[in-house]
Design a protein around this motif. Structure first.
Motif, PDB file in Angstrom:
ATOM      1  N   GLY A 111       0.899  -5.526   4.434  1.00 22.30           N
ATOM      2  CA  GLY A 111      -0.294  -5.329   3.611  1.00 22.30           C
ATOM      3  C   GLY A 111      -1.170  -4.195   4.099  1.00 22.30           C
ATOM      4  O   GLY A 111      -1.665  -3.387   3.311  1.00 22.30           O
ATOM      5  N   THR A 112      -1.340  -4.108   5.423  1.00 20.08           N
ATOM      6  CA  THR A 112      -2.197  -3.064   5.984  1.00 20.08           C
ATOM      7  C   THR A 112      -1.565  -1.683   5.848  1.00 20.08           C
ATOM      8  O   THR A 112      -2.221  -0.716   5.449  1.00 20.08           O
ATOM      9  N   SER A 114       0.746  -0.633   3.716  1.00 22.73           N
ATOM     10  CA  SER A 114       0.786  -0.202   2.317  1.00 22.73           C
ATOM     11  C   SER A 114      -0.612   0.114   1.801  1.00 22.73           C
ATOM     12  O   SER A 114      -0.785   1.003   0.958  1.00 22.73           O
ATOM     13  N   SER A 115      -1.625  -0.588   2.309  1.00 22.98           N
ATOM     14  CA  SER A 115      -3.009  -0.279   1.929  1.00 22.98           C
ATOM     15  C   SER A 115      -3.410   1.109   2.418  1.00 22.98           C
ATOM     16  O   SER A 115      -4.122   1.838   1.721  1.00 22.98           O
ATOM     17  N   CYS A 118      -1.951   3.577  -0.022  1.00 25.64           N
ATOM     18  CA  CYS A 118      -2.703   3.619  -1.284  1.00 25.64           C
ATOM     19  C   CYS A 118      -4.066   4.279  -1.096  1.00 25.64           C
ATOM     20  O   CYS A 118      -4.504   5.071  -1.941  1.00 25.64           O
ATOM     21  N   CYS A 151      -1.790  -4.695  -2.324  1.00 24.55           N
ATOM     22  CA  CYS A 151      -1.500  -4.571  -0.895  1.00 24.55           C
ATOM     23  C   CYS A 151      -2.457  -5.420  -0.069  1.00 24.55           C
ATOM     24  O   CYS A 151      -2.042  -6.077   0.905  1.00 24.55           O
ATOM     25  N   GLU A 152      -3.722  -5.435  -0.453  1.00 21.38           N
ATOM     26  CA  GLU A 152      -4.700  -6.262   0.252  1.00 21.38           C
ATOM     27  C   GLU A 152      -4.394  -7.743   0.063  1.00 21.38           C
ATOM     28  O   GLU A 152      -4.653  -8.558   0.956  1.00 21.38           O
ATOM     29  N   VAL A 154      -1.414  -9.057  -0.071  1.00 21.43           N
ATOM     30  CA  VAL A 154      -0.359  -9.380   0.900  1.00 21.43           C
ATOM     31  C   VAL A 154      -0.988  -9.635   2.268  1.00 21.43           C
ATOM     32  O   VAL A 154      -0.609 -10.572   2.984  1.00 21.43           O
TER      33      VAL A 154
END
Length: 221
Positions: A111-112, A114-115, A118, A151-152, A154
């Motif tokens: 999640g982090t 991929s964030s 983005c 993403c967040e 996740v």
């Protein structure tokens, strides 16, 4: 609007600086542990620090707003949607299971990381509040309209698993609802500001990519 944007920028920079600084404390504690979970925790803490620093840079250098959602509700929703999970972490304790923690930390890292991707793509259009600065429709924003929130989500799922409890699940569900409402507020101001947003919204799904929707549809038949 400019004074409001300046005030918001100062507040965000202050909060993110405090969070980045406080993140160094658990990092030092993890370094003195010898488990696979602690090793993943170090990687996650480093990734989280990069994410916070990137938010700081984007906030300081962001473009001036062309439109901002009016009223108190969009502002409260944005703040609560951003920090509810941090409140949840302070009210619940982590599960004492290394297998659970390793799985949770993997979700947090995905999640982090991929964030970060983005946020980097969003660039100077980043804002915590529902504000229109520049319409981004390429990269991950050509797949769904709100990739950063996915993403967040996740990341939040990892936190829920790590601190699993009734309270954590309830606050996690509240976080998801707030983020959905936040996305709707953002879309409203983007539609008002950019005439081309309607065409973009017809072409790109909000949260679930088209290929996943096709898979879900096929499996349900």
């Amino acid at each position: 609007m400019l004074n409001e944007d300046l005030f918001g920028r100062i507040a965000i920079v202050f909060v993110m600086t405090v969070l980045a600084t406080s993140g160094a404390i658990p990092l030092f504690l993890y370094l003195h542990q010898d488990t696979s979970a602690s090793s993943l925790a170090v990687v996650n803490q480093l990734a989280s620090t990069v994410f916070l620093l990137l938010q700081l840079v984007m906030t300081i250098t962001r473009l001036p707003p062309k439109g901002t959602a009016q009223g108190i509700e969009p502002r409260v929703t944005s703040v609560a949607g951003t920090f509810t999970v941090l409140l949840a972490l302070s009210l619940t304790s982590a599960l004492q299971s290394e297998a659970v923690q390793v799985t949770a930390l993997c979700l947090v890292f995905i999640g982090t990381a991929s964030s970060i991707f983005c946020l980097y793509w969003l660039g100077r259009s980043f804002s915590l509040m529902a504000t229109a600065r520049r319409l981004v429709t390429t990269g991950p924003y050509s797949i769904v309209r709100h990739p950063l929130y996915i993403c967040e989500a996740v990341f939040v799922l990892g936190m829920i698993l790590s601190h699993f409890s009734v309270l954590m699940v309830a606050l996690g569900a509240l976080q998801f609802l707030l983020q959905y409402r936040r996305a709707r507020n953002e879309e409203a101001i983007l539609r008002q500001t950019f005439p081309e947003y309607d065409e973009y919204a017809r072409r790109v799904p909000m949260l679930l990519p088209r290929f996943l929707r096709a898979v879900v549809s096929a499996t349900s038949q």
